[in-house]
Design an enzyme around this catalytic site. Structure first.
Site, PDB file in Angstrom:
ATOM      1  N   ILE A   1       8.441  19.911  15.778  1.00 18.91           N
ATOM      2  CA  ILE A   1       8.936  20.965  16.658  1.00 18.91           C
ATOM      3  C   ILE A   1       9.719  21.957  15.807  1.00 18.91           C
ATOM      4  O   ILE A   1      10.792  21.624  15.288  1.00 18.91           O
ATOM      5  CB  ILE A   1       9.788  20.385  17.805  1.00 18.91           C
ATOM      6  CG1 ILE A   1       8.893  19.499  18.662  1.00 18.91           C
ATOM      7  CG2 ILE A   1      10.415  21.513  18.624  1.00 18.91           C
ATOM      8  CD1 ILE A   1       9.522  18.944  19.887  1.00 18.91           C
TER       9      ILE A   1
ATOM     10  N   ASP B   1      16.813  18.528   4.599  1.00 23.01           N
ATOM     11  CA  ASP B   1      17.091  19.883   5.082  1.00 23.01           C
ATOM     12  C   ASP B   1      18.554  20.126   5.332  1.00 23.01           C
ATOM     13  O   ASP B   1      19.333  19.191   5.429  1.00 23.01           O
ATOM     14  CB  ASP B   1      16.413  20.038   6.450  1.00 23.01           C
ATOM     15  CG  ASP B   1      14.991  20.493   6.305  1.00 23.01           C
ATOM     16  OD1 ASP B   1      14.620  20.817   5.186  1.00 23.01           O
ATOM     17  OD2 ASP B   1      14.289  20.519   7.332  1.00 23.01           O
TER      18      ASP B   1
ATOM     19  N   GLY C   1      15.609  17.729  10.257  1.00 17.57           N
ATOM     20  CA  GLY C   1      16.438  17.723  11.460  1.00 17.57           C
ATOM     21  C   GLY C   1      15.550  17.651  12.691  1.00 17.57           C
ATOM     22  O   GLY C   1      14.445  18.190  12.708  1.00 17.57           O
ATOM     23  N   GLY C   2      16.011  16.956  13.729  1.00 20.32           N
ATOM     24  CA  GLY C   2      15.282  16.898  15.001  1.00 20.32           C
ATOM     25  C   GLY C   2      13.957  16.191  14.863  1.00 20.32           C
ATOM     26  O   GLY C   2      13.875  15.099  14.299  1.00 20.32           O
ATOM     27  N   ASP C   3      12.902  16.834  15.366  1.00 20.30           N
ATOM     28  CA  ASP C   3      11.551  16.284  15.280  1.00 20.30           C
ATOM     29  C   ASP C   3      10.751  17.127  14.286  1.00 20.30           C
ATOM     30  O   ASP C   3      10.832  18.345  14.314  1.00 20.30           O
ATOM     31  CB  ASP C   3      10.900  16.356  16.674  1.00 20.30           C
ATOM     32  CG  ASP C   3       9.505  15.781  16.643  1.00 20.30           C
ATOM     33  OD1 ASP C   3       9.360  14.599  16.966  1.00 20.30           O
ATOM     34  OD2 ASP C   3       8.554  16.512  16.282  1.00 20.30           O
TER      35      ASP C   3
ATOM     36  N   THR D   1      14.359  15.724  19.318  1.00 21.54           N
ATOM     37  CA  THR D   1      14.474  17.143  19.017  1.00 21.54           C
ATOM     38  C   THR D   1      15.801  17.700  19.558  1.00 21.54           C
ATOM     39  O   THR D   1      16.388  17.149  20.499  1.00 21.54           O
ATOM     40  CB  THR D   1      13.265  17.909  19.592  1.00 21.54           C
ATOM     41  OG1 THR D   1      13.306  19.236  19.109  1.00 21.54           O
ATOM     42  CG2 THR D   1      13.246  17.902  21.104  1.00 21.54           C
ATOM     43  N   ALA D   2      16.264  18.781  18.906  1.00 20.64           N
ATOM     44  CA  ALA D   2      17.572  19.333  19.257  1.00 20.64           C
ATOM     45  C   ALA D   2      17.670  19.667  20.744  1.00 20.64           C
ATOM     46  O   ALA D   2      18.729  19.496  21.359  1.00 20.64           O
ATOM     47  CB  ALA D   2      17.858  20.565  18.409  1.00 20.64           C
TER      48      ALA D   2
ATOM     49  N   PRO E   1      19.094  15.245  16.048  1.00 21.37           N
ATOM     50  CA  PRO E   1      19.906  16.467  16.035  1.00 21.37           C
ATOM     51  C   PRO E   1      21.256  16.357  15.323  1.00 21.37           C
ATOM     52  O   PRO E   1      21.942  17.357  15.177  1.00 21.37           O
ATOM     53  CB  PRO E   1      20.109  16.758  17.521  1.00 21.37           C
ATOM     54  CG  PRO E   1      19.954  15.443  18.192  1.00 21.37           C
ATOM     55  CD  PRO E   1      19.053  14.603  17.364  1.00 21.37           C
TER      56      PRO E   1
ATOM     57  N   LYS F   1      16.910  25.322   4.089  1.00 24.08           N
ATOM     58  CA  LYS F   1      16.757  26.763   4.210  1.00 24.08           C
ATOM     59  C   LYS F   1      17.791  27.267   5.203  1.00 24.08           C
ATOM     60  O   LYS F   1      17.891  26.747   6.296  1.00 24.08           O
ATOM     61  CB  LYS F   1      15.366  27.106   4.757  1.00 24.08           C
ATOM     62  CG  LYS F   1      14.290  26.944   3.724  1.00 24.08           C
ATOM     63  CD  LYS F   1      12.936  27.080   4.356  1.00 24.08           C
ATOM     64  CE  LYS F   1      12.478  25.731   4.850  1.00 24.08           C
ATOM     65  NZ  LYS F   1      11.128  25.623   5.285  1.00 24.08           N
TER      66      LYS F   1
ATOM     67  N   MET G   1      16.889  28.499  17.180  1.00 26.12           N
ATOM     68  CA  MET G   1      17.115  29.619  16.245  1.00 26.12           C
ATOM     69  C   MET G   1      17.407  30.926  16.988  1.00 26.12           C
ATOM     70  O   MET G   1      16.912  31.980  16.614  1.00 26.12           O
ATOM     71  CB  MET G   1      15.873  29.807  15.352  1.00 26.12           C
ATOM     72  CG  MET G   1      15.588  28.588  14.515  1.00 26.12           C
ATOM     73  SD  MET G   1      13.989  28.642  13.697  1.00 26.12           S
ATOM     74  CE  MET G   1      12.882  28.081  14.980  1.00 26.12           C
TER      75      MET G   1
HETATM   76  N1  SAH Z   1      12.800  20.375  14.076  1.00 25.20           N
HETATM   77  C1  SAH Z   1      14.061  20.702  14.656  1.00 25.20           C
HETATM   78  C2  SAH Z   1      14.245  22.183  14.848  1.00 25.20           C
HETATM   79  C3  SAH Z   1      14.311  22.970  13.589  1.00 25.20           C
HETATM   80  S1  SAH Z   1      14.545  24.654  13.877  1.00 25.20           S
HETATM   81  C4  SAH Z   1      14.218  19.939  15.984  1.00 25.20           C
HETATM   82  O1  SAH Z   1      13.246  19.354  16.470  1.00 25.20           O
HETATM   83  O2  SAH Z   1      15.314  19.924  16.517  1.00 25.20           O
HETATM   84  C5  SAH Z   1      16.263  24.806  13.621  1.00 25.20           C
HETATM   85  C6  SAH Z   1      16.970  25.118  14.913  1.00 25.20           C
HETATM   86  O3  SAH Z   1      17.136  23.956  15.686  1.00 25.20           O
HETATM   87  C7  SAH Z   1      18.386  25.617  14.713  1.00 25.20           C
HETATM   88  O4  SAH Z   1      18.388  26.984  14.405  1.00 25.20           O
HETATM   89  C8  SAH Z   1      18.971  25.369  16.085  1.00 25.20           C
HETATM   90  O5  SAH Z   1      18.552  26.331  16.999  1.00 25.20           O
HETATM   91  C9  SAH Z   1      18.315  24.073  16.463  1.00 25.20           C
HETATM   92  N2  SAH Z   1      19.160  22.908  16.193  1.00 25.20           N
HETATM   93  C10 SAH Z   1      18.904  21.889  15.387  1.00 25.20           C
HETATM   94  N3  SAH Z   1      19.891  20.967  15.424  1.00 25.20           N
HETATM   95  C11 SAH Z   1      20.803  21.445  16.289  1.00 25.20           C
HETATM   96  C12 SAH Z   1      22.053  20.962  16.780  1.00 25.20           C
HETATM   97  N4  SAH Z   1      22.567  19.792  16.376  1.00 25.20           N
HETATM   98  N5  SAH Z   1      22.732  21.707  17.669  1.00 25.20           N
HETATM   99  C13 SAH Z   1      22.222  22.879  18.112  1.00 25.20           C
HETATM  100  N6  SAH Z   1      21.063  23.368  17.683  1.00 25.20           N
HETATM  101  C14 SAH Z   1      20.352  22.680  16.796  1.00 25.20           C
END
Ligand code: SAH
Length: 466
Positions: A311, A253, A306-308, A336-337, A230, A275, A388
């Site tokens: 997801i 990303d 970002g994140g996983d 994941t976030a 995240p 995006k 989101m």
């Molecule tokens: N694959 C990512 C999610 C992508 S969708 C995951 O697993 O985390 C993108 C959304 O993730 C953003 O709009 C927000 O809602 C959330 N997000 C990602 N990183 C974040 C962060 N550091 N803080 C808060 N929300 C986050």
């Protein structure tokens, strides 16, 4: 960076140490280890200085410092206990553009000496830029313990093959892979355990194979689909880091932070395919095709998300096109976030007494609505986590309340969770929209709804604005 780290060759070059005490002796010892033609200027010499000079490793001038002493020197270190002499050495050296170090007086130095881990020919130099010598020492200790003693033998063994490999494997990329293959193989462990001759045999065999393998055969590329977590770089997995160091090209990303990008191989090509909402910089289909093309060209391509990746990451779609094109790939999960933000905001997503399940949802709006099965979302003892969801927040709260959720249900909105810019706003379904507006939160944000949000008061360890 405030300073340029370099490794200077001073072998047979005239270097000068001004000072005759134990500190000067340590500096003289260091310069002498690097093969300098060393001169020591001191009114009195301590025993250590005397023995360095008696052993013929330096020439001692028992006199007070004068301008002539620094003539044609390539480097000067002043370590006297006279502030005036130190200052004079520094001034004269600067006039002649000779690099000068005055011990413990950073303002008089044009270079500083790093803490060193010496496994020659491998050298690790560490500096805190003068901010904290103790921090440098700690880092030195850490490096000392993590670098195997025999890494010097490994470096020497690799050096002995360098020119042969260069002649026999012509392409730079193939050579790079050959060496990476060696370092990923049993060779290092064999050397570290004292079995250099077996390691030597292994390198020979691998070199023969790579010669016959590489004739007329194009390199095959692959794709690594990697979750970068995240935001906090410390949340990267070890495997993510390893592949980040390996990849030739990185497609990343918007959510991948700058700090994380800095951990990729410095010479890797970095392509932004991010995006933003409603602003599709690079279409998903184009990304899918890029991955296939770059891998077919023989590159090791890192798709960093970002994140996983699985997801709300569209990782599945990217892999489908790779699988169709017969490209090999690896998937590395990331934090994941939802997990990252919850942990850094002190909100457990489940809790024996408050919530037995958690749902990850997208709060993306379509024609001003968030199309979800709201009846299933209002049941008790369940935590809702919206990705989101910032734009749709008013709709989310309205729908939950109108489908029967209590308007005093706790809710948290976390902006840029796990990063230095993390902000957490907590409130109730009824009030949160006003609170978020006045805090001027911006995407990316994570929304957590449920009784678990109340637990935050006791568990907020990563104190941020709230
Ligand atoms: N694959 C990512 C999610 C992508 S969708 C995951 O697993 O985390 C993108 C959304 O993730 C953003 O709009 C927000 O809602 C959330 N997000 C990602 N990183 C974040 C962060 N550091 N803080 C808060 N929300 C986050």
């Amino acid at each position: 960076m405030e300073r340029l780290p370099i490794f200077l060759n001073i072998r047979d070059k005239r270097c000068v140490v001004v000072g005759g005490g134990p500190v000067a002796a340590r500096k003289a010892e260091l310069l002498q280890r690097c093969g300098a033609e060393l001169e020591i200027i001191a009114e009195h010499a301590c025993d250590d200085i005397q023995s360095i000079c008696d052993a013929g490793k330096a020439q001692l001038h028992l006199e007070s410092f004068q301008e002539k002493h620094i003539d044609k020197a390539c480097l000067i270190i002043a370590a006297t206990d006279s502030e005036e002499t130190n200052r004079l050495v520094s001034e004269l050296a600067r006039i002649q553009n000779i690099p000068v170090n005055v011990v413990d007086q950073p303002d008089l130095c044009t270079f500083i000496l790093p803490a060193i881990v010496d496994r020659s020919p491998v050298l690790v130099a560490i500096s805190s830029g003068g901010s904290s010598p103790v921090l440098s020492r700690k880092l030195k200790e850490l490096t000392e313990t993590s670098l195997p003693d025999r890494i010097s033998d490994l470096a020497n063994l690799l050096a002995s093959y360098r020119s042969q490999v260069k002649t026999e494997i012509e392409s730079f990329d193939s050579r790079l892979r050959f060496w990476e293959g060696i370092l990923d193989s049993e060779v290092p462990e064999l050397v570290y355990s004292g079995n250099s001759s077996k390691a030597n045999e292994l390198i020979k065999t691998k070199l023969e194979h790579s010669r016959s393998d590489s004739v007329g055969k194009p390199l095959t590329g692959e794709v690594y689909l990697v979750g970068a977590g995240p935001g906090d770089p410390d949340l990267l997995t070890l495997r993510a880091l390893r592949l980040m160091h390996k990849a030739d090209i990185v497609l990343y990303d918007r959510l991948v932070s700058e700090e994380i990008m800095k951990k990729c191989r410095p010479d890797a090509e970095k392509i932004y395919v991010g995006k933003a909402r409603a602003d599709h910089a690079v279409e998903q289909e184009t990304i899918n095709q890029m991955l296939v093309r770059l891998a077919k060209d023989g590159n090791r391509v890192l798709r960093l998300k970002g994140g996983d990746p699985f997801i709300f990451g569209r990782g599945g779609e990217e892999l489908e096109s790779l699988a169709e094109a017969g490209i090999s790939f690896q998937i590395v999960p990331g934090i994941t976030a939802a997990s990252g933000c919850a942990a850094y905001a002190g909100i457990p997503l489940t809790h024996r007494d408050h919530s037995q399940s958690v749902r990850f949802l997208t709060g993306h709006t379509k024609d001003g609505e968030v199309p979800l099965d709201w009846d299933t979302l209002v049941i008790e003892q369940q935590t809702l986590v919206f990705y989101m969801g910032l734009v749709g927040l008013p709709v989310i709260c309205r729908e939950l309340i109108s489908h029967g959720k209590n308007e005093s249900t706790p809710i948290a909105v976390i902006q840029q969770g796990t990063t230095r810019n993390q902000k957490v706003v907590t409130s109730t379904l009824k009030e949160i929209v006003t609170e978020v507006d006045s805090a001027q939160l911006k995407a990316p944000t994570m929304i957590i709804i449920g009784d678990v949000v109340k637990l935050r008061d006791g568990l907020d360890w990563y104190k941020t604005e709230s």
